[in-house]
Design a protein around this motif. Structure first.
Motif, PDB file in Angstrom:
ATOM      1  N   ILE A   3      58.373  55.792 -26.117  1.00  0.00           N
ATOM      2  CA  ILE A   3      58.599  54.398 -25.734  1.00  0.00           C
ATOM      3  C   ILE A   3      59.734  54.385 -24.731  1.00  0.00           C
ATOM      4  O   ILE A   3      60.768  55.034 -24.953  1.00  0.00           O
ATOM      5  N   LEU A  61      62.486  56.921 -26.009  1.00  0.00           N
ATOM      6  CA  LEU A  61      62.503  57.266 -27.437  1.00  0.00           C
ATOM      7  C   LEU A  61      61.248  58.087 -27.705  1.00  0.00           C
ATOM      8  O   LEU A  61      60.136  57.565 -27.587  1.00  0.00           O
ATOM      9  N   PRO A  62      61.385  59.362 -28.062  1.00  0.00           N
ATOM     10  CA  PRO A  62      60.193  60.164 -28.329  1.00  0.00           C
ATOM     11  C   PRO A  62      59.525  59.686 -29.609  1.00  0.00           C
ATOM     12  O   PRO A  62      60.201  59.319 -30.573  1.00  0.00           O
ATOM     13  N   ALA A  63      58.196  59.701 -29.619  1.00  0.00           N
ATOM     14  CA  ALA A  63      57.453  59.420 -30.847  1.00  0.00           C
ATOM     15  C   ALA A  63      57.237  60.729 -31.578  1.00  0.00           C
ATOM     16  O   ALA A  63      57.145  61.780 -30.952  1.00  0.00           O
ATOM     17  N   GLN A  93      50.721  60.372 -33.808  1.00  0.00           N
ATOM     18  CA  GLN A  93      50.471  58.949 -33.998  1.00  0.00           C
ATOM     19  C   GLN A  93      49.420  58.446 -33.009  1.00  0.00           C
ATOM     20  O   GLN A  93      49.710  58.214 -31.838  1.00  0.00           O
ATOM     21  N   PHE A 106      46.446  55.485 -32.462  1.00  0.00           N
ATOM     22  CA  PHE A 106      46.016  54.162 -32.921  1.00  0.00           C
ATOM     23  C   PHE A 106      44.549  53.952 -32.558  1.00  0.00           C
ATOM     24  O   PHE A 106      44.067  54.530 -31.577  1.00  0.00           O
ATOM     25  N   THR A 117      51.691  47.261 -32.971  1.00  0.00           N
ATOM     26  CA  THR A 117      52.614  48.012 -33.830  1.00  0.00           C
ATOM     27  C   THR A 117      53.984  48.117 -33.176  1.00  0.00           C
ATOM     28  O   THR A 117      55.020  48.001 -33.840  1.00  0.00           O
ATOM     29  N   LYS A 148      57.975  46.102 -34.156  1.00  0.00           N
ATOM     30  CA  LYS A 148      59.277  46.752 -34.360  1.00  0.00           C
ATOM     31  C   LYS A 148      60.165  46.602 -33.132  1.00  0.00           C
ATOM     32  O   LYS A 148      61.054  47.422 -32.876  1.00  0.00           O
ATOM     33  N   LEU A 177      63.407  48.878 -31.932  1.00  0.00           N
ATOM     34  CA  LEU A 177      63.214  49.808 -30.812  1.00  0.00           C
ATOM     35  C   LEU A 177      64.163  49.493 -29.659  1.00  0.00           C
ATOM     36  O   LEU A 177      64.698  50.397 -29.018  1.00  0.00           O
ATOM     37  N   GLY A 221      66.662  58.485 -33.107  1.00  0.00           N
ATOM     38  CA  GLY A 221      65.796  57.296 -33.039  1.00  0.00           C
ATOM     39  C   GLY A 221      66.217  56.259 -34.063  1.00  0.00           C
ATOM     40  O   GLY A 221      67.227  56.419 -34.744  1.00  0.00           O
ATOM     41  N   PRO A 222      65.430  55.192 -34.181  1.00  0.00           N
ATOM     42  CA  PRO A 222      65.744  54.172 -35.183  1.00  0.00           C
ATOM     43  C   PRO A 222      65.502  54.716 -36.576  1.00  0.00           C
ATOM     44  O   PRO A 222      64.736  55.665 -36.743  1.00  0.00           O
ATOM     45  N   GLU A 232      63.897  55.266 -40.144  1.00  0.00           N
ATOM     46  CA  GLU A 232      62.486  55.136 -40.520  1.00  0.00           C
ATOM     47  C   GLU A 232      62.268  53.982 -41.481  1.00  0.00           C
ATOM     48  O   GLU A 232      63.086  53.735 -42.324  1.00  0.00           O
TER      49      GLU A 232
END
Lengths: 54, 213
Positions: free
Chosen positions: B9, B70-72, B76, B78, B87, B91, B95, B210-211, B213
């Protein structure tokens, strides 16, 4: 060591948005790697699967 | 409809992926709202080394645009673009805060490795003693890791640490503009450590920051 770091980083860190993340380790190549690091990634993936999305 | 696989993101207004950026299984990377995604054949996406490398390469390409993404986490995908967007939107505030925290930063990793004492198996007592030696070695490594973190605190915005029997992993959030000073700091701190193998990895996108969980 560098490859182990890459694998544990990409499998076990980073933002999790989806409640239904599924990580299936099927590749023999992957399993041959540093097993303890890999397993910690798998363990946390399984924990996530066991935890229903909030 | 192909599932939509999420790589990272990006901050609002961050550059889009170049058309030559490829992701998992050679798929083309595109921008979807503020995310970098590609169409994958099916889900779940099984983890292979090639795919893990491809995932990380896309995140690295995003970091190379000059704006920190921000790496995922891997895996993941969808069902549709709309589900992915929904999604992310759900958040959004989390984020946005996480993106602000890492703006202008990169993640650096210092790996400290020592030889873990072997476990003895010739008798119960020998085994217990060797186990105690191994625990002492891990404690010593943890103390070293904390000392390194303390000495580098001037260059590091945030840090995390993970220690196993023989490897300590220190993750540091460092300003892009302060990388040279940081690397000099690491060199100065680790020069005097005997018996410890030091590896510095990065700059990488902030996987460890990251944020929650």
């Amino acid at each position: 060591l560098v490859l182990s770091d890459l694998i544990s980083r990409v499998l076990d860190k980073g933002v999790v948005l989806s409640g239904d993340v599924v990580i299936s380790i099927a590749d023999i190549d992957l399993i041959k790697l540093e097993l303890h690091l890999l397993l910690s990634g798998v363990e946390s993936a399984v924990r996530r699967l066991d935890t229903p999305p909030a | 409809v192909s599932p939509t696989y999420l790589y990272c993101i990006t901050a609002p207004g961050a550059p889009s992926p170049s058309p030559s950026t490829v992701g998992i299984d050679g798929t083309a990377i595109r921008r979807l709202a503020d995310a970098w995604v590609s169409d994958v054949e099916s889900r779940p996406v099984r983890a292979t080394i090639e795919r893990i490398r491809a995932h990380d390469a896309v995140v690295a390409a995003a970091l190379d645009t000059g704006s920190t993404p921000l790496p995922a986490r891997f895996g993941q995908a969808f069902a549709t673009d709309d589900e992915c967007i929904a999604t992310i939107s759900a958040k959004k505030s989390l984020l946005s805060a996480a993106l602000a925290r890492v703006a202008g930063m990169v993640e650096m990793t210092v790996l400290l490795r020592t030889e873990a004492p072997a476990l003895a198996s010739n008798s119960g007592t020998a085994y217990l003693k060797s186990l105690a030696r191994r625990e002492r070695a891990a404690d010593a490594l943890l103390r070293t890791a904390r000392a390194v973190n303390a000495r580098l605190s001037h260059y590091v915005r945030e840090s995390t640490e993970g220690v196993s029997a023989s490897v300590a992993t220190l993750s540091h959030l460092v300003e892009r503009d302060a990388l040279t000073e940081y690397l000099e700091g690491v060199k100065a701190v680790t020069r005097e450590m005997a018996g410890i193998d030091v590896r510095v990895l990065g700059p990488k996108a902030p996987y460890s920051f990251g944020p929650p969980e």
